[in-house]
Design a protein around this motif. Structure first.
Motif, PDB file in Angstrom:
ATOM      1  N   PRO A 325      57.656  41.405  -3.586  1.00  0.00           N
ATOM      2  CA  PRO A 325      57.550  42.233  -2.379  1.00  0.00           C
ATOM      3  C   PRO A 325      56.087  42.329  -1.941  1.00  0.00           C
ATOM      4  N   PHE A 326      55.880  42.620  -0.675  1.00  0.00           N
ATOM      5  CA  PHE A 326      54.529  42.554  -0.129  1.00  0.00           C
ATOM      6  C   PHE A 326      53.552  43.446  -0.879  1.00  0.00           C
ATOM      7  N   TYR A 327      53.972  44.648  -1.267  1.00  0.00           N
ATOM      8  CA  TYR A 327      53.025  45.563  -1.907  1.00  0.00           C
ATOM      9  C   TYR A 327      52.532  45.012  -3.248  1.00  0.00           C
ATOM     10  N   LEU A 336      42.492  35.907  -2.568  1.00  0.00           N
ATOM     11  CA  LEU A 336      42.371  34.594  -1.942  1.00  0.00           C
ATOM     12  C   LEU A 336      41.417  34.643  -0.757  1.00  0.00           C
ATOM     13  N   HIS A 337      41.495  35.717   0.001  1.00  0.00           N
ATOM     14  CA  HIS A 337      40.576  35.891   1.130  1.00  0.00           C
ATOM     15  C   HIS A 337      39.138  35.996   0.638  1.00  0.00           C
ATOM     16  N   ALA A 338      38.944  36.707  -0.458  1.00  0.00           N
ATOM     17  CA  ALA A 338      37.597  36.862  -1.020  1.00  0.00           C
ATOM     18  C   ALA A 338      37.062  35.527  -1.522  1.00  0.00           C
ATOM     19  N   GLN A 339      37.931  34.692  -2.080  1.00  0.00           N
ATOM     20  CA  GLN A 339      37.504  33.367  -2.540  1.00  0.00           C
ATOM     21  C   GLN A 339      36.969  32.530  -1.383  1.00  0.00           C
ATOM     22  N   LEU A 340      37.657  32.578  -0.271  1.00  0.00           N
ATOM     23  CA  LEU A 340      37.184  31.837   0.898  1.00  0.00           C
ATOM     24  C   LEU A 340      35.850  32.389   1.391  1.00  0.00           C
ATOM     25  N   VAL A 359      43.251  31.442   8.294  1.00  0.00           N
ATOM     26  CA  VAL A 359      42.790  32.658   8.969  1.00  0.00           C
ATOM     27  C   VAL A 359      43.949  33.644   9.143  1.00  0.00           C
ATOM     28  N   ASP A 360      43.739  34.883   8.749  1.00  0.00           N
ATOM     29  CA  ASP A 360      44.669  36.001   9.013  1.00  0.00           C
ATOM     30  C   ASP A 360      46.041  35.844   8.370  1.00  0.00           C
ATOM     31  N   ILE A 361      46.150  35.069   7.309  1.00  0.00           N
ATOM     32  CA  ILE A 361      47.458  34.949   6.652  1.00  0.00           C
ATOM     33  C   ILE A 361      47.890  36.291   6.079  1.00  0.00           C
ATOM     34  N   ASP A 362      46.944  37.052   5.531  1.00  0.00           N
ATOM     35  CA  ASP A 362      47.299  38.368   4.994  1.00  0.00           C
ATOM     36  C   ASP A 362      47.853  39.278   6.097  1.00  0.00           C
TER      37      ASP A 362
END
Length: 434
Positions: A325-327, A336-340, A359-362
């Motif tokens: 689930p998303f949470y 993953l965003h931080a890795q990028l 971009v903006d997948i989260d």
């Protein structure tokens, strides 16, 4: 979804040939060539090969996905084909653009003059509403798009479905104003049905649009529920429809598997010397005006294998996380965003992945999770409103990880905290069990 400019394909080919680049080995007019990932599979890069081969073996390449979508298509019996004939060419765009003036409407309140305009618009399109409903009843309802065209694929069926759903939602507003609450409940149910059908497509843009359409329809249901003369049966019409949608909710992973196929198509284009054709006109002009076009083209070409490796590793993690689930996956998405972000300013910066594809997948996943959580909340509230007994323990909100807040009063039902706060409150009248 980022719209790519077809005209730039030819322009890019001319420009690159003029610069002495190698000849294009694929025909840009045959997108299936790119769907086979021929160039990527020929790259001598073991790590990249180890990432690409399982995708092909699992029949998740652009070509394999397209063949699956094309299988068993029966156009004469397909309601989607009929719907697109109802809204040919720019007609769907015209309906969407026109209704943007009225929807979304959070309170579903229309001033008298606006309501007159909405009424006239609905009357003018009454035949389309009827034909759209008939299309829904056809033996097959199967969308088709071309993953072998990647982000260039024609997905105009999204606008066609959006037009049909919005006309139903606006017709509900007119029916409520006329106090024809039976008709209003049916219009709202059909609006939700169109949204649900669109939400089944393995395409991120389609699912995001479906979420928007569902939320617009929910405002109509809320307005219907506030009417003093609303009946249990009218709310039950909507509730049964929504309950069936919640029970058949699509897998998040399917949309991201297809999006990864589009990403692979993007890398294939770049390997064929067509990086410029992957840019929108606005992006191209911005890079050109800032004198960055040549530098970024060199950077992309120099590190393409590494770039694609980073992209596929992140997408693999994203797709695997869809089992949760998303949470529970939100923390991984943040990591993953931080890795990028950590790559920025280094020689290892994966330009294509970080600047365009990831971009903006989260945010996109959060939109989908909120849509699911809101639909479950409305289904729960409508069940309780029509006399169902409350669950022994409130179900867990897939968006927040917290239980829904449920309160049953003598005359009403309240479901709150859909999005982690008191801003999302569903309030419906309470009817006795039949």
């Amino acid at each position: 979804m980022r719209s790519l400019q077809n005209a730039l394909v030819a322009f890019a080919a001319l420009l690159l040939c003029g610069c002495g680049e190698r000849k294009i080995v694929h025909d840009p007019n045959k997108p299936t060539d790119y769907g086979r990932l021929t160039l990527t599979r020929q790259v001598n890069h073991p790590e990249l090969s180890q990432l690409v081969t399982p995708i092909i073996d699992a029949e998740q390449s652009p070509l394999a996905l397209e063949e699956a979508l094309a299988a068993n298509q029966n156009p004469p019996q397909n309601g989607v084909v009929a719907l697109m004939k109802i809204y040919p060419g720019p007609v769907a765009d015209q309906v969407v653009n026109s209704t943007d003036a009225w929807l979304p409407n959070k309170d579903f309140q229309f001033p008298p003059l606006t309501l007159e305009k909405v009424h006239a618009y609905v009357v003018r399109h009454r035949q389309k509403i009827d034909l759209g409903r008939a299309a829904l009843q056809m033996p097959q309802w199967k969308y088709f798009w071309q993953p072998t065209a990647g982000y260039l694929a024609d997905v105009h069926f999204v606008e066609c479905t959006k037009a049909a759903a919005r006309l139903e939602t606006l017709a509900a507003a007119v029916a409520i104003a006329d106090q024809d609450l039976e008709a209003a409940s049916i219009h709202a149910a059909f609006a939700l049905e169109f949204a649900s059908r669109l939400g089944q497509v393995n395409h991120v843009y389609a699912r995001r649009t479906a979420a928007e359409l569902r939320e617009e329809a929910f405002t109509a249901v809320a307005a219907l529920a506030q009417q003093p003369d609303v009946t249990r049966e009218q709310l039950s019409t909507v509730g049964k429809t929504l309950s069936s949608h919640a029970a058949a909710w699509p897998d998040d992973a399917d949309a991201w598997i297809a999006d990864r196929a589009c990403g692979l198509h993007q890398y294939e284009l770049i390997r064929d010397g067509q990086f410029l054709s992957t840019l929108s006109r606005e992006e191209y002009l911005e890079l050109k005006n800032e004198n960055e076009l040549e530098a970024i083209t060199r950077a992309v070409t120099r590190s393409l294998n590494y770039d694609e490796t980073v992209y596929l590793k992140q997408m693999r993690a994203i797709i695997e996380s869809c089992r949760l689930p998303f949470y529970q996956r939100a923390e991984l998405l943040a990591q993953l965003h931080a890795q990028l972000a950590a790559f920025e300013g280094t020689n290892d910066y994966p330009t294509v992945a970080a600047r365009w594809l990831l971009v903006d997948i989260d945010k996109q996943q959060r939109i989908a999770a909120r849509d699911h959580a809101l639909s479950i909340a409305w289904s729960l509230a409508l069940d309780l409103a029509t006399g169902e007994e409350p669950p022994q323990s409130p179900p867990t909100n897939l968006l927040t990880g917290q239980p829904y807040q449920i309160r049953i009063e003598p005359q009403r039902v309240v479901v709150a905290a859909v999005d982690g706060g008191e801003d999302e409150i569903i309030l419906l009248p309470r009817f006795a069990a039949k």
